[in-house]
Design a protein around this motif. Structure first.
Motif, mmCIF file in Angstrom:
data_model
loop_
_atom_site.group_PDB
_atom_site.id
_atom_site.type_symbol
_atom_site.label_atom_id
_atom_site.label_comp_id
_atom_site.label_asym_id
_atom_site.label_seq_id
_atom_site.Cartn_x
_atom_site.Cartn_y
_atom_site.Cartn_z
ATOM 1 N N ASP A 1 0.465 -1.185 -0.154
ATOM 2 C CA ASP A 1 -0.080 0.353 -0.174
ATOM 3 C C ASP A 1 1.236 1.449 0.048
ATOM 4 O O ASP A 1 0.486 2.677 -0.068
ATOM 5 N N GLY A 2 2.148 0.628 -0.069
ATOM 6 C CA GLY A 2 3.054 2.652 -0.210
ATOM 7 C C GLY A 2 3.173 3.295 0.873
ATOM 8 O O GLY A 2 3.407 4.473 0.918
ATOM 9 N N LYS A 3 3.147 2.211 2.266
ATOM 10 C CA LYS A 3 2.535 2.475 3.014
ATOM 11 C C LYS A 3 4.143 1.947 4.313
ATOM 12 O O LYS A 3 4.478 1.176 4.350
ATOM 13 N N THR A 4 5.128 2.725 5.310
ATOM 14 C CA THR A 4 5.800 2.767 6.325
ATOM 15 C C THR A 4 5.787 1.353 6.484
ATOM 16 O O THR A 4 4.673 1.345 7.231
ATOM 17 N N THR A 5 6.413 -0.106 7.069
ATOM 18 C CA THR A 5 6.457 -0.778 8.109
ATOM 19 C C THR A 5 7.112 -0.617 9.388
ATOM 20 O O THR A 5 7.803 0.091 9.216
ATOM 21 N N PHE A 6 6.432 -0.286 10.398
ATOM 22 C CA PHE A 6 6.440 -0.200 12.088
ATOM 23 C C PHE A 6 6.648 -1.206 12.327
ATOM 24 O O PHE A 6 5.245 -2.365 12.108
ATOM 25 N N THR A 7 7.795 -2.090 13.106
ATOM 26 C CA THR A 7 7.866 -2.613 13.683
ATOM 27 C C THR A 7 7.343 -1.996 15.214
ATOM 28 O O THR A 7 7.911 -1.322 15.800
ATOM 29 N N PRO A 8 6.919 -3.231 15.965
ATOM 30 C CA PRO A 8 6.820 -2.754 17.358
ATOM 31 C C PRO A 8 7.368 -2.661 18.131
ATOM 32 O O PRO A 8 8.981 -3.379 18.197
ATOM 33 N N PHE A 9 7.385 -1.603 19.383
ATOM 34 C CA PHE A 9 9.147 -0.715 19.943
ATOM 35 C C PHE A 9 8.577 -1.081 21.382
ATOM 36 O O PHE A 9 7.422 -0.332 21.708
ATOM 37 N N PRO A 10 9.400 -1.374 22.561
ATOM 38 C CA PRO A 10 10.586 -1.589 22.214
ATOM 39 C C PRO A 10 10.771 -3.648 21.868
ATOM 40 O O PRO A 10 12.204 -3.365 21.839
ATOM 41 N N GLY A 11 9.273 -4.388 21.570
ATOM 42 C CA GLY A 11 10.420 -5.078 21.916
ATOM 43 C C GLY A 11 9.960 -6.264 21.174
ATOM 44 O O GLY A 11 10.363 -7.374 21.047
ATOM 45 N N THR A 12 9.880 -5.986 19.880
ATOM 46 C CA THR A 12 10.705 -6.696 18.485
ATOM 47 C C THR A 12 12.880 -6.982 18.714
ATOM 48 O O THR A 12 12.773 -5.904 18.780
ATOM 49 N N GLN A 13 12.588 -7.831 18.765
ATOM 50 C CA GLN A 13 14.264 -8.504 19.081
ATOM 51 C C GLN A 13 14.664 -9.528 17.161
ATOM 52 O O GLN A 13 15.325 -9.048 16.877
ATOM 53 N N ASN A 14 13.387 -9.717 17.081
ATOM 54 C CA ASN A 14 13.570 -11.123 15.740
ATOM 55 C C ASN A 14 12.539 -10.391 14.597
ATOM 56 O O ASN A 14 11.538 -9.863 14.004
ATOM 57 N N PHE A 15 13.852 -9.247 13.735
ATOM 58 C CA PHE A 15 13.083 -8.688 12.640
ATOM 59 C C PHE A 15 12.849 -9.858 11.581
ATOM 60 O O PHE A 15 12.470 -9.234 10.489
#
Length: 410
Positions: A214-228
């Motif tokens: 959809d042409g939108k930035t992907t945001f990863t949960p913070f600070p919980g994301t350790q596995n990318f």
């Protein structure tokens, strides 16, 4: 190659850099103008609040901030503005729940002249009303969001950047050097939103397209994301020709190391300076090779102020290179040195409000990043941006400046 790049960077400095020699002379006198006062003034103490992370993903940022502030003070006779300087340290934690009560104590009980540090954009938003109500300067070392209320802006001073600027500097360059869509990814909090918006706005305005759904930035949960890896697998399958990101602290280490181990590793990786700064770069090791970042400071910048700063830094911290956070803290201390000295020279009461007002007259700063000046409207630096590449520098890797970009902050 490196020496030729340095010569080119020196030879293409903006006209403001021509003032460096004069600034060196003036700055030597700025903080000591009131230093000859005798009597009661000799017993005064300049008490400065330092609110910065002591734990969590940005603990290293907090440590560098404290080190930069203390390095300036200790190499200037332990004084700011001619007075003995007492740095009162409190833990910012991960955001407002910790930062707000700590700031309240600094203002109401410790009666500090200014609050320095502040890494989280959420902390800035939470603490700023407290500082403004007490006419206390809030002097940040990290990027910050914009504040439309002029009553608040009058008390917030950013010595790093506004959060969107790294992406704004990167976007046009990435568009010109990547033949195809770019995947944008970053952490899901205020700093990540601002950093990635700066990139996507400037990149798409220059004619670029995003490879994200959809042409939108992907945001990863913070600070919980350790596995990318789940995100990196999607990037590899997206048709992207490159990736742009903002991560800092431990998240930057996790992201870069997993990036190199994923199917996305074939794609060029671009990011803002914190992605490969300081101890992050050491921890990333081989995984960081070749990464391109966009920033205002790197320890290899070749100017007199930076050579002196790096030499002093390495005497205390031989195990690591200074970061923009350490430089911002150094520049904060330098500005407080000048502002406190100016208030005392004018024989005015030394109050938080007087110091905040005097900060507006500090003028150009001969910073290790190069000569810069705080914009009188936004209270953030007008400064040169550079493109850096992670390259071998003797036995270690370093962020090497390879190109000047725009001057931003005007």
């Amino acid at each position: 190659m490196r020496s030729s790049i340095r010569r080119r960077i020196r030879s293409t400095r903006t006209p403001v850099a021509l003032a460096t020699g004069l600034l060196l002379v003036l700055s030597a006198c700025a903080g000591s103008a009131a230093g000859n006062d005798k009597g009661k003034a000799a017993d005064e103490v300049a008490k400065i609040g330092l609110l910065t992370p002591a734990t969590g993903p940005y603990a290293a940022v907090g440590e560098d901030t404290r080190a930069g502030l203390e390095l300036y003070r200790d190499t200037h006779g332990g004084k700011l503005g001619g007075l003995k300087a007492d740095i009162v340290v409190r833990d910012e934690g991960a955001g407002p729940p910790t930062a707000v009560p700590a700031a309240t104590e600094l203002v109401k009980q410790q009666n500090v002249l200014a609050i320095t540090g502040i890494v989280s954009g959420g902390s800035v938003a939470g603490v700023l009303p407290i500082a403004a109500a007490n006419n206390t300067a809030l002097m940040g070392v990290a990027g910050r969001p914009e504040f439309p209320d002029p009553k608040l802006t009058a008390h917030v001073w950013s010595f790093n950047t506004q959060s969107y600027e790294a992406g704004a500097a990167a976007g046009p360059w990435v568009k010109d050097h990547v033949n195809g869509p770019v995947y944008a990814i970053g952490p899901d909090y205020q700093g990540g939103w601002d950093q990635l918006k700066g990139f996507t706005d400037s990149f798409t305005k220059a004619g670029g397209t995003l490879a994200n759904p959809d042409g939108k930035t992907t945001f990863t949960p913070f600070p919980g994301t350790q596995n990318f890896l789940p995100y990196l697998n999607k990037i590899a399958q997206s048709g992207a020709k490159a990736v742009y990101t903002f991560y800092a602290g431990t998240a930057a280490v996790d992201f870069v190391k997993q990036y190199r181990a994923s199917e996305a590793a074939k794609l060029p990786l671009y990011g803002s300076g914190p992605l490969t700064e300081g101890r992050q770069l050491d921890a990333q090791s081989d995984a960081a090779a070749g990464i391109t970042t966009f920033a205002t400071y790197g320890a290899d910048l070749d100017n007199p102020a930076n050579r002196a700063f790096v030499a002093a830094w390495q005497q205390r911290h031989p195990d690591r290179s200074p970061t923009i956070y350490a430089v911002a803290a150094w520049d904060i201390a330098r500005s407080l040195d000048s502002a406190i000295g100016a208030v005392r020279a004018q024989k005015k009461p030394l109050t938080p409000e007087a110091v905040n007002t005097a900060l507006g007259s500090v003028g150009q700063i001969d910073s290790p990043r190069g000569v810069m000046q705080l914009n009188p409207a936004t209270h953030s630096p007008v400064q040169q941006w550079y493109r850096f590449e992670v390259r071998n520098d003797g036995p270690k890797r370093a962020n090497v400046a390879v190109e000047q970009l725009a001057v931003l902050g005007g």
